[in-house]
Design an enzyme around this catalytic site. Sequence first.
Site, PDB file in Angstrom:
ATOM      1  N   LYS B  76       0.784  -1.047  -0.320  1.00 31.49           N
ATOM      2  CA  LYS B  76       0.242   0.199   0.173  1.00 31.49           C
ATOM      3  C   LYS B  76       0.490   0.735   0.015  1.00 31.49           C
ATOM      4  CE  LYS B  76      -4.087   2.008   2.920  1.00 31.49           C
ATOM      5  NZ  LYS B  76      -4.270   1.532   3.711  1.00 31.49           N
ATOM      6  N   SER B 151      -9.743   2.102   2.956  1.00 30.04           N
ATOM      7  CA  SER B 151      -8.765   2.933   2.072  1.00 30.04           C
ATOM      8  C   SER B 151      -7.769   1.741   1.190  1.00 30.04           C
ATOM      9  CB  SER B 151      -8.108   3.403   2.857  1.00 30.04           C
ATOM     10  OG  SER B 151      -7.312   2.744   4.170  1.00 30.04           O
ATOM     11  N   SER B 175     -10.344  -0.590   6.603  1.00 28.20           N
ATOM     12  CA  SER B 175      -9.470  -0.077   6.050  1.00 28.20           C
ATOM     13  C   SER B 175      -8.522  -1.855   5.153  1.00 28.20           C
ATOM     14  CB  SER B 175      -8.123   1.158   5.693  1.00 28.20           C
ATOM     15  OG  SER B 175      -9.201   1.792   6.243  1.00 28.20           O
TER      16      SER B 175
END
Lengths: 95, 485, 484
Positions: B76, B151, B175
Amino acid sequence: MSLDHAAVRHIARLARLAIADDQLESLRSDLERVLHLFDDLAAANVNHLAPLAHPHDQTLALRDDIVSEDDRSAQLLALAATAQGGYFLVPKVIE
Amino acid sequence: MNPVSIASISAELAAQRVSALELTDQALARAEHAAALNSFIRLDADAARGAARSIDAMRANGSDLQPLAGIPFAHKDIFCTRGIATTCGSRMLQNFVPPYDAHVVERLAQAGAVSIGKTNMDEFAMGSSNESSAYGAAANPWDHTRVPGGSSGGSAAAVAAGIVPFATGTDTGGSVRQPAAFCGITGLKPTYGRVSRYGMIAYASSLDCAGVLARSAADCAVVLDAIAGFDARDATSVERPGERTAAALSQPLAGLRIGVAREYFSGGVQADVADRVHAALRELQRCGATLVDIGLPNAHHAIAAYYVIAPAEASSNLARYDGVRYGHRAAQARSLDELYSLSRAEGFGAEVQRRILVGTYALSAGYYDAYYLRAQKVRRLIAEDFATAFAGVDLIAGPTAPTTAFRIGEKSGDALAMYAADVNTVAVNLAGLPAISVPAGFADDGLPVGLQLIAPAFAEARLLNAAHQLQQATDWHLQVPAGTP
Amino acid sequence: MKTAAQPWQAVIGLEIHAQLSTASKLFSGAATAYGADPNTQASLVDCAIPGTLPVPNREAVRKAIQFGLAIDATIARHSVFARKNYFYPDLPKGYQISQYELPVVGAGRLSVRVDDGRTIEVLIQRAHLEEDAGKSVHDAFHAETGIDLNRAGTPLLEIVSAPVMHSAAEAVAYMRTVHTLVRWLGICDGNMQEGSFRCDCNVSVRRSGDTQLGTRTEIKNVNSFRFVEKAIEYEIERQIRALENGDSIVQETRLYDPTRHQTRPMRSKETADDYRYFPDPDLPPLTIAEADIARERTALPELPQARRVRYVTELGLPEADADQLCSDRATADYFEAVLAALPGQAKLCANWVLGEVAAKINEAVIEISAAPVTADGLAQLLTRLREGSISGKIAKDVFAAMWNGEGDADAIIQARGLKQISDTGALAAAIDAVLAEYAGQVADYRNGNEKLLQFFVGQTMKRTRGQANPQQLNELLKQKLAGN
């Protein structure tokens, strides 16, 4: 909780976020709706409780007083948009 | 082709039937092929091939390699990578090249895993749909018109699309788990403090947690074992003797009590979602677990508490983005005040600005007690709810998200609707507990449904074992979107 | 200055920032050394690079505990680091990590001797750990300000007094007492020029007899005792003048201008700061074990105040001497090391330490620890003086030679042949020679002009090049002049 334009400007000033005049009203109503969500907090029975700031009952681990860092100024100054003579630069500040 | 596990890829590599370079090239090619998903902010083909070649060379030399050696994956874009731009999904950090590696990045590099790039995400991890990314929304591999969740949406999409076997994520209010549920994969959020936050760009420090998105609980366990452990650079990192979760996945579930939290099935939970989750729970029952009806009476307060605490911490954490030392600097600034307020207004997107303002308000003079302090008390109330429940059960279960993946743009005008959908995940972060989302079949619209299992602090082994037993008995986690290689 | 004749009473509280003398910073492993090139001692943490985290320095916590014990304060078993949020270019994170609701050191007190001879008790409300900011350099660039983060993250102990002082003299005396104490404990080098010890002064005035405090102003970052005195004096006068003119005092932050001896409002600070303090989520509560507190308590040195009292009551020194000796621990320790070799000679030792030694140290602008004459060396010299081997005058010469590195006292006495002639035979021979030379004066003396004794002493001293033991010389001379 109702919010007026002055309050929005004040918060934006504290947060250092420039707000255009034409954004102000939509931002105000946005924030007001979010703040309504928080009314729910008043409904919870928490008067007997201590606030919880950290999820576990942790003890803070300390480090020994040892210098472990070298000069990285060249690398760090290279990240900045404006630097000169070893300094980061900002528009003139008057104290 | 059925998805393959990390263990089986690892065995192929060990037997030298495939090379790390071949796997890396394959992952890069798949990423290019699936470019429409917009799951990556950047691919680092050269660095990845270099890393793969060195793993292959070590293997050829007979070096003793770890299970992840040579396995391609993605980070990420919230994890700092030395010499590789790390944007956190924000325009603010468009050109930010960190001078150091995050703990998680170091650990996976040491384990020999090969990062092929950085995945898309909601800006500064603030969002549940990946739509707040400054680099465009990512798409859900099951239906490109739908969000992958957020997210960690790019990581979830990349795994679901078969680009990489696993990806890193972060979970502040769901997330990792919510995008895992939306994309039909497995997402693990470990106990707060289990994985060092060093080098993970902060959203809300007392809630942020590094996590794993993968095909299966077994794969999550292998990755968790590589990234967990004490790190002196994070004062909230927890010193616990190393528990190897991957080695503890064959425990029978007989005697395991799973609390089914009735609040998690109330309110806006889609009926077919609830139905699939109940079906998955019956599978766990067949594996030997006992289902216990439980209550978490304060669960509904979690949203308000979370949306005070997380923005409050964020408003402070994001104060460092001032245009002075790194990040976006407004070209027009003539004074210090303008430098700050213009750089920040230009660098941050709407959702980030909204949360900074909300958080600033919640901490400001006259409102602190009613908002921030009260939210911290509600936080304790919620943690105590869990503690009470765990006195009687070993795990707690419910749907990860109340719905399946929604359409891109469907909720983007309505922040509150988006916030409300986090109801089942945020409480876990407030209490700092470990939780996992595992695939539980498909809703009537054909989209994946996630089952969330929650464990007491540091009981990741128990959590992963239960999820693994379920996945041994079912094949939901083996389903892949049409067109997946 | 609380007298009936004075219609106004000043109320002063000080916030002293003492830089704790650790090798590394409060939350990072960067060096704290002063004077390095800009930003060469700024680590990733100090620069607030995204993803970096603070980890507190054990030694800084230890030093805070030591201070707390020295002012008889409660050490908090649990204290909390909090964020103080504000934007300023030398504050890289956009917040300062400090302590707010739960500081590590609770209320304590300090006994302060004011110049006019009074002793006042100053209540210290709290002392907390916090990180320093960086430095803004305003004059090196044309249209810009330069930012140097070397100082960012340096550990500070902020020592907050209650508003209990009523004159600039009291405030300065308190500040000096704290300055002595932190140096005594070895927790701060006290270097005010380098900013290691500086102070914010909160000043208000009110009508004598009023119980409510007036509106206060805060004078920021004053870094010398003299400036503190001048700034407070100016500010008291300014406030009284304003109130007498019917104006009101604005609560504001002011700066002291040392060239004009004035204070003026600080332009860059907002008047209504809202710091939005909240517990730092990166740092769980700081827990201090009872055993750690006990260990520090045991290791605490005898404090300046206790030592001053002991010097007066047990050693019989005048208060002024005791004050001066205890103004700094190295001086007091030096004195005691000299005294150890000369039991019962406290006054002699004090005179030398506060006289010859202090003069040389001031002249050379060095610390007593760096003095070329050690306590042992001085003790040897004073021993020779006491046993009569040398005179007081010779001792001063020997001391000067020792300071110049010519060797220890005995070596110099030996090399220069300065040892007093106490040998009766040698002395008698010298006297005989003098008396023979000045037969006329001898006759005068014997006829009753006894004043001539000093003349014979002088002549004999001259002949012995000053080395005659004066007491012995006197006696022998009298004998010889009277006897034969």
